[in-house]
Design an enzyme around this catalytic site. Sequence first.
Site, PDB file in Angstrom:
ATOM      1  N   TYR A  99       3.397   5.034  13.548  1.00 56.28           N
ATOM      2  CA  TYR A  99       4.358   5.915  14.223  1.00 56.28           C
ATOM      3  C   TYR A  99       4.015   6.089  15.696  1.00 56.28           C
ATOM      4  O   TYR A  99       4.883   6.167  16.562  1.00 56.28           O
ATOM      5  CB  TYR A  99       4.414   7.283  13.541  1.00 56.28           C
ATOM      6  CG  TYR A  99       5.183   7.263  12.248  1.00 56.28           C
ATOM      7  CD1 TYR A  99       6.520   6.859  12.220  1.00 56.28           C
ATOM      8  CD2 TYR A  99       4.608   7.661  11.055  1.00 56.28           C
ATOM      9  CE1 TYR A  99       7.246   6.841  11.037  1.00 56.28           C
ATOM     10  CE2 TYR A  99       5.318   7.656   9.870  1.00 56.28           C
ATOM     11  CZ  TYR A  99       6.636   7.241   9.861  1.00 56.28           C
ATOM     12  OH  TYR A  99       7.348   7.240   8.697  1.00 56.28           O
ATOM     13  N   GLU A 197     -13.172   5.570 -14.550  1.00 63.83           N
ATOM     14  CA  GLU A 197     -11.808   5.300 -14.087  1.00 63.83           C
ATOM     15  C   GLU A 197     -10.903   6.528 -14.089  1.00 63.83           C
ATOM     16  O   GLU A 197     -10.262   6.828 -13.096  1.00 63.83           O
ATOM     17  CB  GLU A 197     -11.170   4.191 -14.947  1.00 63.83           C
ATOM     18  CG  GLU A 197      -9.708   3.927 -14.555  1.00 63.83           C
ATOM     19  CD  GLU A 197      -9.065   2.781 -15.335  1.00 63.83           C
ATOM     20  OE1 GLU A 197      -9.758   2.094 -16.106  1.00 63.83           O
ATOM     21  OE2 GLU A 197      -7.853   2.577 -15.159  1.00 63.83           O
ATOM     22  N   ASP A 249     -10.943   1.678 -18.730  1.00 67.24           N
ATOM     23  CA  ASP A 249     -10.120   1.293 -19.870  1.00 67.24           C
ATOM     24  C   ASP A 249     -10.375  -0.178 -20.192  1.00 67.24           C
ATOM     25  O   ASP A 249     -10.943  -0.918 -19.375  1.00 67.24           O
ATOM     26  CB  ASP A 249      -8.629   1.437 -19.526  1.00 67.24           C
ATOM     27  CG  ASP A 249      -8.187   2.893 -19.382  1.00 67.24           C
ATOM     28  OD1 ASP A 249      -8.890   3.784 -19.881  1.00 67.24           O
ATOM     29  OD2 ASP A 249      -7.130   3.116 -18.762  1.00 67.24           O
TER      30      ASP A 249
END
Lengths: 364, 364
Positions: A99, A197, A249
């Site tokens: 920006y 995780e 996982d």
Amino acid sequence: MSAKTQEEKAREQLIDLAAEFYDQFARGEIPEMQLPTRTKSNIEYDEDSNVWVYGDRTSTRSANSVRGARKLLKAIYTIDFLAQQLDQDRSSTLRELYYLSESWDNEEAQFNDQDESNQLVEDLEIVSEVTREDFHMRPEESGATLMGPIRIREQTRRGEREIHCQDDVGEGGYQIPNNPDTIEFLEHDVDFVLCVETGGMRDRLVENGFDEQYNVLVVHLKGQPARATRRITKRLHDELDLPVTVFTDGDPWSYRIYGSVAYGSIKSAHLSEYLATPAAQYVGIRPQDIVDYDLPTDPLSDSDINALESELEDPRFQTDFWREQIELQLEIGKKAEQQALASRGLDFVTDTYLPERLTEMGIL
Amino acid sequence: MSAKTQEEKAREQLIDLAAEFYDQFARGEIPEMQLPTRTKSNIEYDEDSNVWVYGDRTSTRSANSVRGARKLLKAIYTIDFLAQQLDQDRSSTLRELYYLSESWDNEEAQFNDQDESNQLVEDLEIVSEVTREDFHMRPEESGATLMGPIRIREQTRRGEREIHCQDDVGEGGYQIPNNPDTIEFLEHDVDFVLCVETGGMRDRLVENGFDEQYNVLVVHLKGQPARATRRITKRLHDELDLPVTVFTDGDPWSYRIYGSVAYGSIKSAHLSEYLATPAAQYVGIRPQDIVDYDLPTDPLSDSDINALESELEDPRFQTDFWREQIELQLEIGKKAEQQALASRGLDFVTDTYLPERLTEMGIL
């Protein structure tokens, strides 16, 4: 090297880069910048550092086309901004940089989209051999949290803060700052680091007092870990000589999370030596565990299968362990989450699963 | 009411619920459970509490079908688990509950998917009139962070922690725990609360010392805020009588973030009195600001336009301010992020934008 010295080096490197363009102009040459080619086929395993790094192929950004000249112009404006920012000891986000370019006097130097400015900052990291953090470019989202028996000292803009990551924090833990190189490790009783995780599992370990019982520093990864999280993990390993384990996982996306902690990613191969912890060991759910512990599972989706197949080709997963596990997973067609261990009761993970796995691995 | 008392109440309410099923059986009636109908057309504005609550329509879960009977069976197993959990002062996540059901002896009581167990926990919140937090059900992800001149005391499982949210924390701030009702507010110099959508802007405000200069407590929302974040915001308003302002991007999704802080959401209308802060004022990017400050924008996508049109119908946005702003946005066809203020320089937000807006609103 201290953060201060790194910042000075960052500023010097940036100015050297600008000076090089100047010299090229002065010699009547068309200015250009050499970069390693950033594709999968150009990353290689570095035997010395044990991480994946760029290979020998390079690409050239040259001002011999309007498009190329515009890219170098943007680089020069960005270097100017970054050098100023370091001079004033300020910082900004990647999005702010995008920006901010709207305020630059030369419209040709303004970025068209944020991909362009992000890419340029990565290019500057590569050519200057310092990191974005040393340029004081902050990520949008900060790192995750620590919980465990270690006292740290963080250098903040408001002075030093000494924090013990069990005694001086709430149940949420110690929030890792954007640039963890502002942290100094003081005394600790940590035996090993366990990167986790999911938030649900992180909270389970803390509730069950796993960090206290085994002198573990629990690092919450929050899914794909932020750079700050990977950086502090690496520093814990390198500076305190602590074993690092990664608990995720049991699906291909989680193996990538482990891969990015251990070996770095293609996108940030230039930062492997700064971010990767090649000695990190996988203690996440294995396809083998799905079978051995009869865990509740979900079927593999098509995109899971594609991801597993691409991991079989991925240089980071070329070991007997990963080939066996990935082939087994494709065979059984199932995946399981770490919280699936709760099907054996809420304490199974801390009383049985982790102690067994960590003993097998020689960590406990 | 203290957390301890709430937990006792939660346990009693759960056992009352189970006792009611027992009594229905004893009277030879088919057991059933009454719940408010949970659709948009059945939420109404409550003039007394200034939040959106369920209307008069109710649905009945009855054991007069196999499907209904199975639902009540699952409810009873869940109540048993929750009562045990409270008895042992433990906690668990929604996902753990789903997996844990696999260990229940009656297979009919096991959940088919996590939506089912999540839904049941919400049902139990509604009928028992206590919150999930009081059942010790944790969310997957914790709340966000606080930074500002307040000292809090958190009751952790490992004892009390007193933390000043500027002096005793790193640049990352104080991590809000899953259940912020374990927090007691001690002394403070806060003049108002500023909830901030993005991490980049939160870091900008902290770097610029906005919290110190204006005695602001900066609450990071991290996108759609977690329950813990909304709960602590409400408590800061109610208990310390602090004005609450919400600073977001200027797009329909961010207006919903404001809406969920201020008025609650349809999904959690039963919790409005616990989570919503109706006095919260919007200080986020307005379509008006896009025009006035000539901010860098992106065009509205089709889904943005649909979301804005549905907000024109949403009971939470039936005010002159929102109608005007939403209609203006549809007219100009643009949206802007809060970090777009950086196009006027990195200090514009703290030197100009926020002071001007907050003065107009009577906060400064």
